[in-house]
Motif scaffolding. Structure first.
Motif, PDB file in Angstrom:
ATOM      1  N   ASP A 150       0.876  -1.079  -0.033  1.00  0.00           N
ATOM      2  CA  ASP A 150      -0.043   0.027  -0.002  1.00  0.00           C
ATOM      3  C   ASP A 150       0.918   1.401  -0.163  1.00  0.00           C
ATOM      4  N   ASN A 151       2.107   1.163  -0.848  1.00  0.00           N
ATOM      5  CA  ASN A 151       2.801   2.266  -0.906  1.00  0.00           C
ATOM      6  C   ASN A 151       3.545   2.715   0.474  1.00  0.00           C
ATOM      7  N   GLN A 152       3.744   1.706   1.309  1.00  0.00           N
ATOM      8  CA  GLN A 152       4.405   2.181   2.443  1.00  0.00           C
ATOM      9  C   GLN A 152       5.400   1.160   2.802  1.00  0.00           C
ATOM     10  N   LEU A 153       6.550   1.562   3.417  1.00  0.00           N
ATOM     11  CA  LEU A 153       7.625   0.306   3.925  1.00  0.00           C
ATOM     12  C   LEU A 153       6.878  -0.908   4.622  1.00  0.00           C
ATOM     13  N   MET A 178      14.493   8.400  -7.282  1.00  0.00           N
ATOM     14  CA  MET A 178      13.150   7.856  -6.964  1.00  0.00           C
ATOM     15  C   MET A 178      11.873   7.960  -7.940  1.00  0.00           C
ATOM     16  N   GLY A 179      10.969   7.161  -7.870  1.00  0.00           N
ATOM     17  CA  GLY A 179       9.872   7.192  -8.566  1.00  0.00           C
ATOM     18  C   GLY A 179       8.803   8.074  -7.884  1.00  0.00           C
ATOM     19  N   ASP A 190       5.733  10.132  -2.959  1.00  0.00           N
ATOM     20  CA  ASP A 190       4.700  10.471  -2.389  1.00  0.00           C
ATOM     21  C   ASP A 190       4.463   9.857  -1.033  1.00  0.00           C
ATOM     22  N   SER A 191       5.034   8.700  -0.746  1.00  0.00           N
ATOM     23  CA  SER A 191       5.013   8.016   0.477  1.00  0.00           C
ATOM     24  C   SER A 191       5.908   8.613   1.543  1.00  0.00           C
ATOM     25  N   ILE A 192       7.009   9.327   1.053  1.00  0.00           N
ATOM     26  CA  ILE A 192       8.090  10.046   1.849  1.00  0.00           C
ATOM     27  C   ILE A 192       7.302  11.377   2.249  1.00  0.00           C
ATOM     28  N   LYS A 193       6.567  11.871   1.437  1.00  0.00           N
ATOM     29  CA  LYS A 193       5.994  13.228   1.264  1.00  0.00           C
ATOM     30  C   LYS A 193       6.680  14.415   1.367  1.00  0.00           C
ATOM     31  N   LYS A 194       7.816  14.664   1.477  1.00  0.00           N
ATOM     32  CA  LYS A 194       8.753  15.544   1.155  1.00  0.00           C
ATOM     33  C   LYS A 194      10.131  15.016   0.860  1.00  0.00           C
ATOM     34  N   GLY A 212      10.661   3.230  -6.404  1.00  0.00           N
ATOM     35  CA  GLY A 212      10.334   1.970  -6.102  1.00  0.00           C
ATOM     36  C   GLY A 212      10.527   0.970  -7.181  1.00  0.00           C
ATOM     37  N   ALA A 213       9.437  -0.180  -7.216  1.00  0.00           N
ATOM     38  CA  ALA A 213       9.829  -1.296  -7.603  1.00  0.00           C
ATOM     39  C   ALA A 213       9.980  -1.352  -9.297  1.00  0.00           C
ATOM     40  N   MET A 214       9.095  -0.271 -10.116  1.00  0.00           N
ATOM     41  CA  MET A 214       9.479   0.091 -11.236  1.00  0.00           C
ATOM     42  C   MET A 214      10.896   0.772 -11.575  1.00  0.00           C
ATOM     43  N   ILE A 215      11.260   1.663 -10.691  1.00  0.00           N
ATOM     44  CA  ILE A 215      12.526   2.372 -10.854  1.00  0.00           C
ATOM     45  C   ILE A 215      13.755   1.161 -10.722  1.00  0.00           C
ATOM     46  N   PHE A 216      13.435   0.536  -9.712  1.00  0.00           N
ATOM     47  CA  PHE A 216      14.577  -0.722  -9.306  1.00  0.00           C
ATOM     48  C   PHE A 216      14.711  -1.504 -10.667  1.00  0.00           C
TER      49      PHE A 216
END
Length: 160
Positions: A18-21, A43-44, A49-53, A97-101
Motif C-alpha cells: 500500500d505504498n508504504q515500507l 526515486m519514482g 509520495d510515500s515520503i511526502k517531502k 520504488g519497484a519500477m525504478i529498481f
C-alpha cells in the motif's frame, strides 16, 4: 560515477505494501542515511509520495511520466534523464520504488540491501539478484532488539 541501489527487503524480496515500507526499522534508516546523505537520490513519484517531502541533505530527483513540479526536487521523465542531471557526481543512489529498481538494474554497480529475516504480506517486490552478475562483498548480521523488531542483515553486492 558509482550508481547504487539502497533498499530494504523481506525474505521474499518484498519492499512494500500500500505504498508504504513493510515495517519501521531504525537501523535500516540509519544505514540508508549513511549511504545517501550528500549525494543525489533518484526515486519514482509514488516513492516520493510515500515520503511526502524531499530527503534532507541530498539532491532529490523524481522520475515520473506526469508533467509536474515538486518543490525541492528535480522532476524528469526517465532514469537516463535523472542520471544525466548527476553528471560529475561520484555517487548516485536509486532508492525506489519497484519500477525504478527494475528499470535501473542494468545500470547499477552496487546494491546496499538490508534483508529483514521475516516474511510480510507485500504487494511490491525488488527484482531478483542474479548471482551470475553480482557478488556479495560484505555481509553483517544483526539480531532483533528493542528498536528493530526483526533480525536483519546488511548485504553489499558489487557487479561482477
Amino acid at each position: 560515477m558509482i550508481i547504487q541501489i539502497v533498499v530494504i527487503v523481506d525474505e521474499n524480496n518484498g519492499i512494500g505494501k500500500d505504498n508504504q515500507l513493510l515495517c519501521h526499522m531504525p537501523a535500516d534508516l540509519k544505514h540508508f542515511k549513511k549511504h545517501t546523505v550528500g549525494h543525489p537520490v533518484i526515486m519514482g513519484r509514488r516513492t516520493f509520495d510515500s515520503i511526502k517531502k524531499p530527503l534532507p541533505n541530498r539532491r532529490n530527483i523524481v522520475v515520473t511520466r506526469q508533467d509536474m513540479e515538486i518543490e525541492g526536487c528535480d522532476v524528469v521523465g526517465s532514469i537516463e534523464q535523472a542520471l544525466a542531471l548527476c553528471n560529475g557526481e561520484d555517487l548516485v543512489s536509486i532508492v525506489g520504488g519497484a519500477m525504478i529498481f527494475e528499470q535501473s538494474m542494468d545500470l547499477v554497480n552496487r546494491i546496499h540491501l538490508t534483508c529483514m529475516h521475516h516474511q510480510f504480506e507485500a504487494d511490491t517486490f525488488f527484482p531478483k539478484i542474479d548471482p551470475a552478475s553480482w557478488k556479495i562483498t560484505s555481509e553483517e548480521d544483526h539480531d532483533a532488539d528493542d528498536k528493530n523488531p526483526y533480525p536483519y542483515s546488511f548485504i553489499t553486492y558489487e557487479r561482477r
